[in-house]
Scaffold this motif. Sequence first.
Motif, mmCIF file in Angstrom:
data_model
loop_
_atom_site.group_PDB
_atom_site.id
_atom_site.type_symbol
_atom_site.label_atom_id
_atom_site.label_comp_id
_atom_site.label_asym_id
_atom_site.label_seq_id
_atom_site.Cartn_x
_atom_site.Cartn_y
_atom_site.Cartn_z
ATOM 1 N N TYR A 115 1.158 9.109 12.250
ATOM 2 C CA TYR A 115 1.034 9.851 11.005
ATOM 3 C C TYR A 115 0.141 9.074 10.051
ATOM 4 O O TYR A 115 0.407 7.911 9.751
ATOM 5 C CB TYR A 115 2.407 10.074 10.370
ATOM 6 C CG TYR A 115 3.283 10.969 11.201
ATOM 7 C CD1 TYR A 115 3.310 12.338 10.978
ATOM 8 C CD2 TYR A 115 4.079 10.453 12.216
ATOM 9 C CE1 TYR A 115 4.106 13.171 11.746
ATOM 10 C CE2 TYR A 115 4.873 11.273 12.998
ATOM 11 C CZ TYR A 115 4.881 12.633 12.756
ATOM 12 O OH TYR A 115 5.668 13.448 13.519
ATOM 13 N N LEU A 116 -0.923 9.718 9.594
ATOM 14 C CA LEU A 116 -1.853 9.103 8.652
ATOM 15 C C LEU A 116 -1.876 9.957 7.400
ATOM 16 O O LEU A 116 -2.235 11.143 7.458
ATOM 17 C CB LEU A 116 -3.253 8.992 9.258
ATOM 18 C CG LEU A 116 -4.349 8.464 8.349
ATOM 19 C CD1 LEU A 116 -4.023 7.060 7.848
ATOM 20 C CD2 LEU A 116 -5.689 8.460 9.076
ATOM 21 N N ASN A 117 -1.447 9.387 6.296
ATOM 22 C CA ASN A 117 -1.377 10.098 5.017
ATOM 23 C C ASN A 117 -0.626 11.422 5.140
ATOM 24 O O ASN A 117 -1.051 12.444 4.623
ATOM 25 C CB ASN A 117 -2.773 10.288 4.433
ATOM 26 C CG ASN A 117 -3.439 8.970 4.085
ATOM 27 O OD1 ASN A 117 -2.769 7.976 3.853
ATOM 28 N ND2 ASN A 117 -4.751 8.957 4.058
ATOM 29 N N GLY A 118 0.487 11.374 5.874
ATOM 30 C CA GLY A 118 1.375 12.519 5.995
ATOM 31 C C GLY A 118 1.009 13.541 7.052
ATOM 32 O O GLY A 118 1.725 14.513 7.238
ATOM 33 N N VAL A 155 -3.171 -0.461 2.294
ATOM 34 C CA VAL A 155 -2.570 0.173 3.459
ATOM 35 C C VAL A 155 -1.075 -0.130 3.494
ATOM 36 O O VAL A 155 -0.650 -1.270 3.333
ATOM 37 C CB VAL A 155 -3.232 -0.329 4.767
ATOM 38 C CG1 VAL A 155 -2.554 0.286 5.975
ATOM 39 C CG2 VAL A 155 -4.713 0.000 4.772
ATOM 40 N N GLU A 156 -0.312 0.935 3.702
ATOM 41 C CA GLU A 156 1.132 0.817 3.875
ATOM 42 C C GLU A 156 1.463 1.304 5.275
ATOM 43 O O GLU A 156 1.050 2.396 5.679
ATOM 44 C CB GLU A 156 1.846 1.676 2.837
ATOM 45 C CG GLU A 156 3.346 1.636 2.930
ATOM 46 C CD GLU A 156 3.993 2.573 1.935
ATOM 47 O OE1 GLU A 156 4.411 3.674 2.356
ATOM 48 O OE2 GLU A 156 4.044 2.222 0.740
ATOM 49 N N LYS A 166 4.005 5.429 10.672
ATOM 50 C CA LYS A 166 3.635 6.182 9.471
ATOM 51 C C LYS A 166 2.737 5.290 8.636
ATOM 52 O O LYS A 166 3.158 4.240 8.153
ATOM 53 C CB LYS A 166 4.885 6.610 8.712
ATOM 54 C CG LYS A 166 5.664 7.660 9.470
ATOM 55 C CD LYS A 166 6.945 8.043 8.761
ATOM 56 C CE LYS A 166 7.689 9.124 9.505
ATOM 57 N NZ LYS A 166 8.059 8.788 10.860
ATOM 58 N N GLU A 194 -0.119 4.978 5.500
ATOM 59 C CA GLU A 194 -0.687 5.532 4.277
ATOM 60 C C GLU A 194 -1.862 4.641 3.886
ATOM 61 O O GLU A 194 -1.697 3.422 3.755
ATOM 62 C CB GLU A 194 0.336 5.562 3.142
ATOM 63 C CG GLU A 194 1.512 6.478 3.381
ATOM 64 C CD GLU A 194 1.176 7.957 3.280
ATOM 65 O OE1 GLU A 194 0.241 8.314 2.531
ATOM 66 O OE2 GLU A 194 1.842 8.754 3.947
ATOM 67 N N VAL A 214 -4.622 4.276 0.903
ATOM 68 C CA VAL A 214 -4.952 4.716 -0.444
ATOM 69 C C VAL A 214 -6.272 4.090 -0.843
ATOM 70 O O VAL A 214 -6.468 2.887 -0.717
ATOM 71 C CB VAL A 214 -3.847 4.286 -1.437
ATOM 72 C CG1 VAL A 214 -4.199 4.705 -2.843
ATOM 73 C CG2 VAL A 214 -2.504 4.846 -1.019
#
Length: 65
Positions: free
Chosen positions: A3-6, A33-34, A55, A57, A59
Amino acid sequence: MIYLNGKQENIPEGTSLAELVKDRQYCLDYIAVELNGKIVPKQQYHDTILHSEDKLEIVSFVGGG
């Protein structure tokens, strides 16, 4: 699937975070990056390997006023 950015993305398992950032043409100076709820320091991108169901994220920071 990762999953990348939801959103589910077809990113091969075993891809390093550094490879993903390079492939997606992100500018390292302007991203954070999270991974699975934890911030990943930039110096760990090469050693951080992505696995199925991770998962992620990413930004991007933009300037403005």
